[in-house]
Design an enzyme around this catalytic site. Structure first.
Site, PDB file in Angstrom:
ATOM      1  N   HIS A 177       0.859  -1.203   0.000  1.00  0.00           N
ATOM      2  CA  HIS A 177       0.000   0.000   0.000  1.00  0.00           C
ATOM      3  C   HIS A 177       0.881   1.235   0.000  1.00  0.00           C
ATOM      4  CE1 HIS A 177       0.727  -0.571   4.312  1.00  0.00           C
ATOM      5  NE2 HIS A 177       0.226   0.629   4.581  1.00  0.00           N
ATOM      6  N   HIS A 222       1.371   3.966   1.910  1.00  0.00           N
ATOM      7  CA  HIS A 222       1.914   4.716   3.047  1.00  0.00           C
ATOM      8  C   HIS A 222       3.440   4.816   2.971  1.00  0.00           C
ATOM      9  CE1 HIS A 222      -1.884   4.000   5.730  1.00  0.00           C
ATOM     10  NE2 HIS A 222      -2.030   5.016   4.902  1.00  0.00           N
ATOM     11  N   ASP A 273       5.792   4.764   5.105  1.00  0.00           N
ATOM     12  CA  ASP A 273       6.636   3.810   5.838  1.00  0.00           C
ATOM     13  C   ASP A 273       6.732   2.463   5.104  1.00  0.00           C
ATOM     14  OD1 ASP A 273       3.844   3.545   6.755  1.00  0.00           O
ATOM     15  OD2 ASP A 273       4.613   2.084   8.196  1.00  0.00           O
ATOM     16  N   HIS A 274       6.056   2.350   3.951  1.00  0.00           N
ATOM     17  CA  HIS A 274       6.137   1.142   3.116  1.00  0.00           C
ATOM     18  C   HIS A 274       6.734   1.414   1.733  1.00  0.00           C
ATOM     19  CE1 HIS A 274       3.507  -1.204   5.926  1.00  0.00           C
ATOM     20  NE2 HIS A 274       3.295   0.045   6.323  1.00  0.00           N
ATOM     21  N   HIS A 282      -7.399  -0.984   5.459  1.00  0.00           N
ATOM     22  CA  HIS A 282      -6.380  -0.067   6.002  1.00  0.00           C
ATOM     23  C   HIS A 282      -6.192   1.096   5.028  1.00  0.00           C
ATOM     24  CE1 HIS A 282      -2.774   1.209   8.133  1.00  0.00           C
ATOM     25  NE2 HIS A 282      -2.078   1.140   7.012  1.00  0.00           N
ATOM     26  N   ASP A 302      -0.056  -3.957   6.251  1.00  0.00           N
ATOM     27  CA  ASP A 302      -0.735  -3.461   7.452  1.00  0.00           C
ATOM     28  C   ASP A 302      -2.179  -3.938   7.521  1.00  0.00           C
ATOM     29  OD1 ASP A 302       1.603  -2.134   8.049  1.00  0.00           O
ATOM     30  OD2 ASP A 302       0.798  -0.111   7.749  1.00  0.00           O
ATOM     31  N   HIS A 337       4.725  -4.529  10.892  1.00  0.00           N
ATOM     32  CA  HIS A 337       5.025  -3.792  12.137  1.00  0.00           C
ATOM     33  C   HIS A 337       5.151  -4.756  13.317  1.00  0.00           C
ATOM     34  CE1 HIS A 337       4.386   0.400  10.756  1.00  0.00           C
ATOM     35  NE2 HIS A 337       3.501  -0.139   9.927  1.00  0.00           N
TER      36      HIS A 337
HETATM   37 FE    FE Z   1       2.676   0.833   8.122  1.00  0.00          FE
HETATM   38 ZN    ZN Z   2       0.047   1.598   6.578  1.00  0.00          ZN
END
Ligand code: FE
Ligand code: ZN
Length: 244
Positions: A57, A59, A61-62, A115, A134, A172
Site C-alpha cells: 500500500h 503509506h 513507511d512502506h 487499512h 498493514d 510492524h
Molecule cells: Fe505501516
Molecule cells: Zn500503513
C-alpha cells in the site's frame, strides 16, 4: 515451508521490511521498503542484488525507499493499481488475481481494502507464505483509514481460511500492545493469555514476534476471531483508544 530466504529488516521505530531471496534463481525482492538505507546495506552484506520491489500500500513507511532502491539497483516496482497515483515510482500496477514471481515462486495478489482503499496482499501459496503489509498483525489488524469494518471483516475471513501452517509476514512489531488489548477483548481465552506471556518474554529479550502463522492467529487474534463485521468494528474502535 519454503526454500526462499526471508530476512527481517527493522526500520524506523516498529516497521519490518522483508527481503526475500530465491537461491535457485538468485533473484531478490524487497517488500515494503519504507527506508532504502538498511535494505541496500543488508542486500550488499549478503551479496544479493535487488531486482524487484513489491508494495502492499501507498503509506510512506512502506514506499519511502522505492526511489532510492530503484536508483541504486534498477529494480522494478510492483504495487496496487488502485493506489498508483499515490505511488509515483510504480512500474507494474497490480489488481486482485494478478501474479508476480520471484524465480519459479508465484505470489498471488489479493485485494484487501480496509487499512487503505487499494491495499493488496502477496500470497505465495506453494510456499505457505503471505505478506500482509498493514492488514493483519500478530494478534491485531490494521487501522481502518480508508475502508469499512465490512471490508476488513471480509479480509479477516479470507485470511482465516488459509492453511494453518501459512507463515504471515506483517509490516510492524505491534504484538505486545495487541496482546494487551486481546487479553481485555477476549479475557477467557487461555491461548491469548499464554501468548501474552510468550510475547512479553520475547520483547524483554529484544526479540521479534513476527512472522506469525494463520493457526496461531486463528487461536489468539480478536480481529480474525470476530464473528461479525459489527464485532470487528467494536473491537477496532476499542483498540483505537486502548491505553494498555
Ligand atoms: Fe505501516
Ligand atoms: Zn500503513
Amino acid at each position: 515451508m519454503t526454500d526462499l530466504d526471508i530476512v527481517r529488516i527493522p526500520a524506523f521505530t516498529d516497521n519490518y521490511i522483508w527481503l526475500v531471496h530465491d537461491p535457485v534463481s538468485a533473484e531478490t525482492v524487497v517488500i515494503d521498503p519504507g527506508d532504502a538505507t538498511p535494505v541496500l546495506a543488508e542486500a550488499e552484506r549478503r551479496g544479493w542484488t535487488i531486482g524487484q520491489v513489491w508494495n502492499t500500500h501507498w503509506h510512506a513507511d512502506h514506499t519511502g525507499g522505492n526511489a532510492a532502491i530503484k536508483a541504486a539497483t534498477g529494480a522494478t516496482i510492483s504495487g496496487p493499481a488502485a493506489e498508483s497515483a499515490k505511488i509515483p515510482t510504480l512500474d507494474v500496477p497490480l489488481e486482485d488475481g494478478d501474479t508476480v514471481r520471484i524465480g519459479a515462486h508465484v505470489a498471488h495478489v489479493i485485494a484487501a481494502p480496509g487499512h487503505t482503499a487499494g491495499h493488496i496482499l502477496f500470497h505465495l501459496s506453494d510456499d505457505a507464505t503471505i505478506f500482509v503489509g498493514d492488514t493483519l498483525f500478530a494478534m491485531g489488524c490494521g487501522r481502518l483509514f480508508e475502508g469499512t469494518p465490512e471490508q476488513m471483516f471480509a479480509n479477516m475471513q479470507r485470511l482465516a481460511a488459509l492453511p494453518g501452517e501459512t507463515s504471515v509476514y506483517c509490516a510492524h512489531e505491534y504484538t505486545q500492545s495487541n496482546a494487551r488489548f486481546a487479553t481485555v477483548a477476549d479475557p477467557d481465552n487461555a491461548d491469548i493469555a499464554a501468548r501474552m506471556r510468550d510475547v512479553d518474554t520475547l520483547r524483554a529479550a529484544g526479540e521479534a514476534t513476527v512472522p506469525t502463522t494463520i493457526a496461531l492467529e486463528r487461536a489468539t487474534n480478536p480481529f480474525l476471531r470476530a464473528d461479525s463485521a459489527g464485532q470487528l468494528a467494536a473491537r477496532r474502535a476499542a483498540k483505537d483508544s486502548f491505553r494498555g
